[in-house]
Design a protein around this motif. Structure first.
Motif, short mmCIF file in Angstrom:
data_model
loop_
_atom_site.label_atom_id
_atom_site.label_comp_id
_atom_site.label_asym_id
_atom_site.label_seq_id
_atom_site.Cartn_x
_atom_site.Cartn_y
_atom_site.Cartn_z
N ASP A 76 103.06 25.18 44.75
CA ASP A 76 101.54 25.31 45.34
C ASP A 76 100.56 25.67 44.56
N VAL A 77 101.01 26.49 43.49
CA VAL A 77 99.90 27.00 42.50
C VAL A 77 99.61 25.96 41.69
N THR A 78 100.51 25.30 41.32
CA THR A 78 100.00 24.25 40.33
C THR A 78 99.10 23.14 41.25
N ASN A 79 99.28 22.75 42.39
CA ASN A 79 98.50 22.00 43.25
C ASN A 79 97.33 22.42 43.29
N LEU A 80 96.93 23.88 43.71
CA LEU A 80 95.72 24.60 43.81
C LEU A 80 95.02 24.53 42.64
N ALA A 81 95.64 24.64 41.75
CA ALA A 81 94.97 24.70 40.29
C ALA A 81 94.32 23.22 39.76
N SER A 82 95.03 22.25 40.14
CA SER A 82 94.44 21.21 39.96
C SER A 82 93.26 20.74 40.76
N GLN A 83 93.56 21.29 41.96
CA GLN A 83 92.24 21.19 43.17
C GLN A 83 91.17 21.79 42.56
N VAL A 84 91.30 23.08 41.92
CA VAL A 84 90.10 23.86 41.38
C VAL A 84 89.44 23.06 40.33
N ALA A 85 90.19 22.56 39.41
CA ALA A 85 89.79 22.05 38.28
C ALA A 85 88.80 20.67 38.64
N ALA A 86 89.47 19.95 39.61
CA ALA A 86 88.56 18.85 40.14
C ALA A 86 87.34 19.21 40.94
N LEU A 87 87.38 20.23 41.70
CA LEU A 87 86.17 20.82 42.11
C LEU A 87 85.22 21.22 41.24
N THR A 88 85.64 22.15 40.15
CA THR A 88 84.87 22.57 39.14
C THR A 88 84.11 21.26 38.45
N GLN A 89 84.96 20.32 38.02
CA GLN A 89 84.17 19.04 37.52
C GLN A 89 83.26 18.57 38.29
N GLN A 90 83.41 18.32 39.73
CA GLN A 90 82.68 17.77 40.72
C GLN A 90 81.40 18.65 40.70
N LEU A 91 81.47 19.99 40.76
CA LEU A 91 80.24 20.93 40.75
C LEU A 91 79.48 20.76 39.54
N ALA A 92 80.15 20.79 38.27
CA ALA A 92 79.26 20.53 36.96
C ALA A 92 78.50 18.96 37.10
N GLU A 93 79.29 18.09 37.71
CA GLU A 93 78.59 16.70 37.55
C GLU A 93 77.38 16.74 38.55
N GLU A 94 77.60 17.68 39.76
CA GLU A 94 76.18 17.63 40.69
C GLU A 94 75.31 18.49 40.04
N ARG A 95 75.61 19.37 39.36
CA ARG A 95 74.74 20.14 38.59
C ARG A 95 73.90 19.47 37.59
N ARG A 96 74.59 18.61 36.76
CA ARG A 96 73.87 17.81 35.94
C ARG A 96 72.85 16.77 36.60
N LEU A 97 73.32 16.20 37.75
CA LEU A 97 72.40 15.21 38.54
C LEU A 97 71.39 16.10 39.11
N ARG A 98 71.38 17.24 39.44
CA ARG A 98 70.50 18.06 40.14
C ARG A 98 69.09 18.18 38.93
N GLU A 99 69.75 18.65 37.58
CA GLU A 99 68.80 18.94 36.52
C GLU A 99 68.16 17.64 36.31
N GLU A 100 68.84 16.55 35.83
CA GLU A 100 68.40 15.41 35.68
C GLU A 100 67.13 14.88 36.72
N TYR A 101 67.44 15.02 37.98
CA TYR A 101 66.24 14.92 39.05
C TYR A 101 65.01 15.45 38.93
N MET A 102 65.34 16.75 38.68
CA MET A 102 64.03 17.71 38.77
C MET A 102 63.57 17.35 37.10
#
Length: 183
Positions: free
Chosen positions: A157-183
Motif C-alpha cells: 500500500d505504501v509503495t502504491n501511494l508513493a507512486s501515486q504521489v510521484a505521478a501527481l507531483t509530476q502532473q502538478l509541475a507540468e500544469e505549473r509550467r503550462l500556466r507560467e507559459e500561458y501568462m
C-alpha cells in the motif's frame, strides 16, 4: 478455477510414447509426442506425479461441475505454465522466488530448491511432515517466510501511494509550467 500454486509445482513437457497400432501397421517402431504435466510437492522429493496435460484433473473437475462448469484439464488448471511451455518459454513460478528472500543464505536456498521448495509462499505454507523435512530450524524458516510475506503485503500500500504521489507531483509541475507559459 485456480490451482493451489503454493503447494504444487507444475511443469509441462513432451513425453515420447510408443504408438502400438501404428507400429504394427508399419512393421517398425512408431512413437508420438504426448504433452504431460509433472507435479511435484514442496519438501517432498519422493512424490512426483505425471499426467497427460489434457486429461481431466479430478479435484478441479469435481469442483467445476458442482459449480455448473465443465471438465478442467491439467493444462487449464495450470494455464500460465502450459502457455509458457507451448511458447517455448521458461515456465513461471507463482510467487516470490527464493532468490528474493533476504533472510536466506545461498546454501539454504539451494537446499530448499533441492527439496522442491521454490517460492517464499511455498516455504510459508509448509506444515506437518513436509515442514519436518526441512530439519532443525525448519519452523524458524517458515516463520521468517511468513513474516517476510506479511511485511511485503503491508508495504504494498505504501509503495502504491508513493507512486501515486510521484505521478501527481509530476502532473502538478507540468500544469505549473503550462500556466507560467500561458501568462
Amino acid at each position: 478455477m485456480n490451482a493451489n500454486t503454493n503447494v504444487i509445482n507444475a511443469v509441462f513437457r513432451n513425453h515420447v510414447v510408443p504408438d502400438e497400432q501404428s507400429s504394427k501397421k508399419a512393421g517398425r517402431p512408431i512413437f508420438v509426442d504426448m504433452e504431460v504435466c509433472d507435479l511435484t510437492f514442496p519438501a517432498n522429493t519422493k512424490t512426483k506425479a505425471t499426467f497427460p496435460a489434457h486429461e481431466p484433473e479430478p479435484n478441479a473437475t469435481r469442483e467445476s461441475m458442482a459449480a455448473g462448469g465443465g471438465v478442467v484439464t491439467y493444462a487449464m488448471l495450470y494455464n500460465q505454465q502450459y502457455l509458457a511451455f507451448k511458447d517455448g518459454n521458461t515456465q513461471p513460478l507463482s510467487g516470490t522466488p527464493l532468490s528474493e528472500a533476504p533472510f536466506l543464505m545461498e546454501g539454504k536456498r539451494r537446499e530448499l530448491i533441492a527439496l522442491n521448495v521454490k517460492t517464499v509462499e511455498q516455504l510459508a505454507s509448509l506444515d506437518g511432515t513436509p515442514l519436518k523435512q526441512l530439519g532443525m530450524g525448519g519452523r524458524e524458516l517458515k516463520n521468517q517466510a511468513q513474516a517476510y510475506l506479511d511485511n511485503a503485503s503491508g508495504s504494498a500500500d505504501v509503495t502504491n501511494l508513493a507512486s501515486q504521489v510521484a505521478a501527481l507531483t509530476q502532473q502538478l509541475a507540468e500544469e505549473r509550467r503550462l500556466r507560467e507559459e500561458y501568462m
